[in-house]
Every structure is written in C-alpha cells, then in structure tokens.
Design a protein around this motif. Structure first.
Motif, PDB file in Angstrom:
ATOM      1  N   GLU A  17       0.792  -1.229   0.000  1.00 50.89           N
ATOM      2  CA  GLU A  17       0.000   0.000   0.000  1.00 50.89           C
ATOM      3  C   GLU A  17       0.823   1.276   0.000  1.00 50.89           C
ATOM      4  N   HIS A  58      -7.631  -4.759  -4.913  1.00 49.96           N
ATOM      5  CA  HIS A  58      -8.531  -4.867  -3.760  1.00 49.96           C
ATOM      6  C   HIS A  58      -9.458  -3.658  -3.643  1.00 49.96           C
ATOM      7  N   LEU A  77      -8.789  -7.710   0.654  1.00 51.75           N
ATOM      8  CA  LEU A  77      -7.615  -6.994   1.167  1.00 51.75           C
ATOM      9  C   LEU A  77      -6.528  -8.000   1.523  1.00 51.75           C
ATOM     10  N   GLN A  78      -5.241  -7.814   1.333  1.00 54.59           N
ATOM     11  CA  GLN A  78      -4.719  -6.804   0.433  1.00 54.59           C
ATOM     12  C   GLN A  78      -4.295  -7.470  -0.852  1.00 54.59           C
ATOM     13  N   TYR A  82      -1.913  10.649   0.913  1.00 54.98           N
ATOM     14  CA  TYR A  82      -1.020  11.039   2.008  1.00 54.98           C
ATOM     15  C   TYR A  82       0.207  10.145   2.127  1.00 54.98           C
ATOM     16  N   CYS A  92      -1.713   1.932   4.538  1.00 51.94           N
ATOM     17  CA  CYS A  92      -3.033   2.569   4.513  1.00 51.94           C
ATOM     18  C   CYS A  92      -4.051   1.428   4.587  1.00 51.94           C
ATOM     19  N   GLY A  93      -4.549   0.966   3.430  1.00 45.38           N
ATOM     20  CA  GLY A  93      -5.511  -0.136   3.455  1.00 45.38           C
ATOM     21  C   GLY A  93      -4.836  -1.418   3.919  1.00 45.38           C
ATOM     22  N   ARG A  94      -5.312  -2.016   4.980  1.00 43.58           N
ATOM     23  CA  ARG A  94      -4.738  -3.287   5.417  1.00 43.58           C
ATOM     24  C   ARG A  94      -5.789  -4.099   6.172  1.00 43.58           C
ATOM     25  N   ARG A  95      -5.510  -5.399   6.269  1.00 44.73           N
ATOM     26  CA  ARG A  95      -6.420  -6.303   6.941  1.00 44.73           C
ATOM     27  C   ARG A  95      -6.369  -6.121   8.457  1.00 44.73           C
TER      28      ARG A  95
END
Lengths: 346, 346
Positions: free
Chosen positions: A31, A157, A164-165, A45, B209-212
């Motif tokens: 990510e 995802h 995820l992910q 960000y 950021c996006g994570r499990r």
C-alpha cells in the motif's frame, strides 16, 4: 530511468541513481507508495509518509497544483521542476494519480509524460484506485498515457473488490529491477541449489519476509470472471454512478460537489432547515456539521456506511463510492431515501 | 528512549531523537524490523534490509559476534559500541533476537539489557519466532529480561500458527509513540469529528493505509483456545522436539548440528555411502549435496516439506521446525522413516 541523470538528495547533492532507486522502490510493494519529488496537491497522504520513511524528508516532496476538478496542472509541474532546479535540487521522480481518493480525478498522463520525458524524470502513476478502469474498453481513455509510465501501482482490492490486500507494482523495466534493489541473498532462506528455476522465487524481491500470496486472489478472480466479466463490473459501476447522480438531481436535498467522471459521487445532503439558505453567512459551517450527524445515525442504525470528509476549503461532504458489483439501482434509491429519512429533522 | 541521548546518523552527526525514532519505528509494523546499530551475526536479514530502506545504509549496522550456539555475546556488544563511539558514531539501538531463524537461539537478554542501560540505548527484541514461548510457564525463562526491552516484535503467525500475517509490535512507551511517529493527519481519511473516541482509530498509527485487521486472528484464537490452550501448544511443541531428537539419536543416518534448546531441530541426514567417512577430505562437500537431493525427492513425491540451508561454515543441513499443533509422534517417526527411504540409495 530513461537516462542516467543523477537523483535528488535532501541537500541537493547528486547521488548515484542506483542507491536512491533502491530506496524509491523499497517501499512500493503493497500500500505504501513513495511519491516525491513532485505530486499533485490531491495526491494520497502516503507520498509524504513515504518520504519521511525513506529518510528523504517531507521537505523533498514538492506539491504541484491541481485544477478545480483535482487534476494535476502540467504547467505547474513544469514550474515546480524549474523552481527545484533553481534551488540546486535535482528532481528525479514525478507521481501522477489515476483516480484520486476523494474526487476520483485522473491526472492528464500524456501531458505529464511529456514533461517527464523532457526532463528525464521517472514517471510513476498511482493508479491504486483508478487502475482497474483499464479493464473497460469504454472508460480506459481516462488513463491514456499510462503506457508511458516507468512504474504503476494498482490495487485490485479496491475497484475490483479482491480481498484486502492485493496490490501490484507494474514496471516498464525488464531487467529484474526489484531483485537488484531488494535482493539481500539471505542464503538460509533463499537457497540457490534448488531443483527448479529459482527465478520463480519472488521472496527476495519484496520488502517483507513472511507474507501472504496476495496475487493468487487476483489470478483466481480473473480466471473465474474472465476479462469480460471484470470489464462488466467496471462498466456497471460507471452506469450505476450515472444513475445515482441522475436520481440525486431529481431531489431537493442533494447538492453535488462536482459532476463525477469516475465512481466517486461527492455530495452534500442539505437538510430541510438549510434549504434555500445558501446566502446566509453560516451556511457552510452549518452544512459541514450535517454529515457527521448523519454518519452517526446510519452507523447506529446499521443501515449504511458512507464516508465523509472535508476537502480543501469545502466543508464535510459525503463520498459515495460505487464499487461493489452486487449493488443495484434499488440500493441507490435506498441510499437517497435513507439519507432523507435520517436527516428530515435537521 | 530512557534519556534524550542523540541518535546515530550515517556520518556520525547527532540528529534529534524524534526524527530518527520516526524512521526506526517507521518500519516495525508487520514483518519488517529495523535492527541497526548493533545486532548479532545470527540476526534476521531484515535488519540490513531495513537499514538500507530507511536511508541509513547497511554500513550503519554493526554486527555483534555470536557464540557457537548462535547467541549474541554481550562482551562483544560492549566492544562494538566502544568501537563505534571511537569512530565518532553515536549508537542508539541494539537488537537482540529471541529465537533465531535457523538455530532457534535465544540471546541473553538480561546481560544485553545491562549493556543498553549502561549506554542509554534503545533495546529492541526481535521475538518474531520465539516470542510465543512467553505463553509457557515451563519455557518462558528463555526470554528472561524481555521485560526490560523498549520494544518487542512478535509474530503469532509463526509458532502460534495464526494465519499469515499476524505481527505485533509491543512498546514500553505509553505516550502513543506510533501516533507521534507516523500520524499524518490525512483529514480526508481520519476524521476527527466522529461520534466515538477517535483514539480507537489505529489507522493513522501504522505505515500502511488499506490493510487487513490482522489482530483479529490473534484475538479470536486466544478467545477460542484460552491462555492454557495456547500454553499447551507451546509445551507440546517442545515435547515433540525432544521426542524427535531422541528418536534421531537411535538411528544411524542422522547427525545433529547441535542439541536444540527450542523447536528448531537442525540435522544432517548422512546417507549410507557417507557413513563412517567423516575423515575423508570431501565429506562435508558431499554431505552438503544430500539435502537438496532429498528435498527434491520429497517435494516431487509430495510427502513432506522440510527446509534446508547452509549456515556459516556448515554445509546444507535440514531444519525441522516442530510448530504445527496437529503434529504427533507418528509424524516424527514418519519423517525419519521417509528420509531413510528417500536417501537409501545415496
């Protein structure tokens, strides 16, 4: 790198391209995406976070202006490059965004690629959110120019709804760059005397050690749905977005932040007490307080989950993201009815 | 940090502790663990990878000697600190390992903590592999002194067999250090005007950021098994290890690399043609070629998967890791029989 132009160090001293690429590509897996030196003001960000992380410092990230739709302005990119060079810095990386988080804006990649080509800069496209649009013949024009990028980050995802992910880094390079950047040749883990081609072992190419086989989800999904099946999902998401916007316009209490070009529908719900009060001095301030109240109510009722956020000078507005392939027109109608119901006393 | 001692920069200039802690803790989440300045020679390869990554450079990692069992030698740690200081560097971080990858060695944490305390250094323990031993009253003494560490990394996805990935970073600090290090206050994602305590939102504390929600696996497993259930798993793994070693010693073709103190059983399978030839000059060379052949055979038969690796001056040996709670004595017997069967013609 198209050429061997030296890269930027914090204090302006040129460093060997290899050393910094090692850093730049260090963090691209999954990510976290490093996005210095130049990125639009609407970029994710993670750009600044990555800069802090890699020891380059957030000051080495130059923010490029975006237009009112959130798209990077190539003329300002050109200007920022000149300014940086005038200060003795050596720009090396430009990050464009295909599908910004809030507005869903697509940067003009062809124009940005022209700038990168002119200055010999690495062009990275953060297509984490918008990259899946490439699967649609109808909508892929939004990413015109992405084929000129040196690297692309893409999160299946997100719009493709893989679990995820599931993140991919795509490179023009065919020289096994990640291996050269990350390979640490830990012989106790990556044995070279195996009976099969050890080039198939990807463990030493990535940042992490123990990790899940995230690519399998994408492969399975693609096998199961086919390219056409995935294309349908994308096209359906765009179609449902158009439907939602059309229905929204028929109702009194909804105000679009802008016409969406992607599947992000940004809007304010204007409650009865604020309708027709656009001219009153505290209108924006009061409107900004509506979304948090409605969010609390929908969460407590368990009926919906729609994100909201402020953005630049704009107070809190909702951002409905139409991505789930199981969504129907009835769900869009429900969303509008539910917001009206939850906000009728405000 | 126990005090405000300045930290190490690549060129020896002291930098503010905060700035570097930001980097140091930048990468600790999940599998990647930064382990400069001092770490034992048996430490995980992620130490040097992390150093390269954070822009500190691998040269800023000093390797501390380990004894013949793979344990860091505290006297050499003391010596490396003096050497670094003599060169004008400012050591700031010591990484001990509880459960090295290959030998399963536990560093002497009390003695290392004494050194760290004397010099005001941050003490990190990489307990990724061995940390789960703390759940066993019988075996937790292996980690005596870990309570003095400033930070500990632990992977429940290893010995506790939680699904990949499940990694914890434990800190003595109670001032919300990760938030101070990583928080980027992206208002479009981490809204502050929610109806609940936003301190519960951990997203801004981490690198990704996006994570499990990886911690859920540990919580569920702990709820389902209880502390006692997990303790049983650990104790059973140790007991089964002892059984395997005992049975191995009864057979002719197995040579232990050393007596295990953990659940890593490192051994050579000595095939019939090499037995009693220990004195022949090409013995080691020929023995090192056995494990790859046996590995190929077991993989092609689909009967087992046991890792092998070289280590220091020692040629390829097998490393059987007894971790799966479903393993039984019968599986250990099978393993020994199968190796004998697969290697009988070698």
């Amino acid at each position: 790198m198209a050429d061997s132009k030296p890269l930027l160090s914090r204090d302006g001293d040129p460093m060997a391209a290899e050393a910094l690429l090692r850093d730049v590509f260090g963090i691209v897996v999954d990510e976290i995406i490093w996005k210095g030196t130049s990125a639009s003001e609407k970029c994710h960000y993670s750009i600044k976070k990555g800069a802090a992380f890699l020891g380059l410092g957030t000051d080495s990230v130059r923010v490029v202006k975006a237009d009112e739709r959130g798209k990077m302005i190539p003329e300002d990119l050109e200007r920022q490059i000149s300014l940086a060079e005038a200060e003795g810095a050596v720009p090396f990386l430009v990050i464009a965004t295909s599908g910004t988080t809030v507005l869903g804006a697509f940067d003009p990649l062809e124009a940005i690629a022209d700038v990168c080509q002119r200055h010999g800069l690495w062009m990275h496209v953060d297509a984490a959110w918008g990259g899946s649009v490439l699967l649609s013949q109808t909508h892929r024009h939004l990413l015109d120019g992405i084929q000129r990028a040196d690297s692309v980050a893409w999160n299946p995802h997100k719009l493709l709804t893989a679990g995820l992910q599931c993140s991919a880094l795509l490179l023009q390079d065919t020289s096994n760059l990640l291996k050269h950047c990350h390979g640490s040749q830990a012989s106790y883990l990556f044995q070279q005397d195996k009976f099969y081609d050890v080039a198939l072992d990807t463990g030493d190419k990535v940042v992490q050690c123990g990790r899940r086989v995230d690519c399998l989800k994408l492969w399975l999904m693609w096998k199961a749905q086919g390219g056409q099946g995935l294309e349908c999902r994308i096209d359906q998401a765009f179609a449902l977005t158009r439907y939602l916007v059309k229905e929204m316009k028929k109702r009194e209490g909804f105000e679009l932040v802008m016409e969406p070009e992607f599947v992000n529908v940004c809007f304010w719900f204007v409650p009865p007490s604020l309708r027709g009060k656009q001219e009153s001095p505290d209108y924006s301030e009061r409107l900004a307080k509506v979304a948090p109240v409605l969010k609390e109510r929908m969460v407590k009722e368990g009926s919906m989950m729609i994100g909201y956020q402020p953005h630049g000078t704009k107070g809190n507005f909702f951002r409905m993201v139409v991505a789930n392939p199981a969504l129907t027109r009835a769900d869009m109608d429900f969303l509008l009815n539910e917001l009206e119901r939850l906000g009728q006393d405000l």
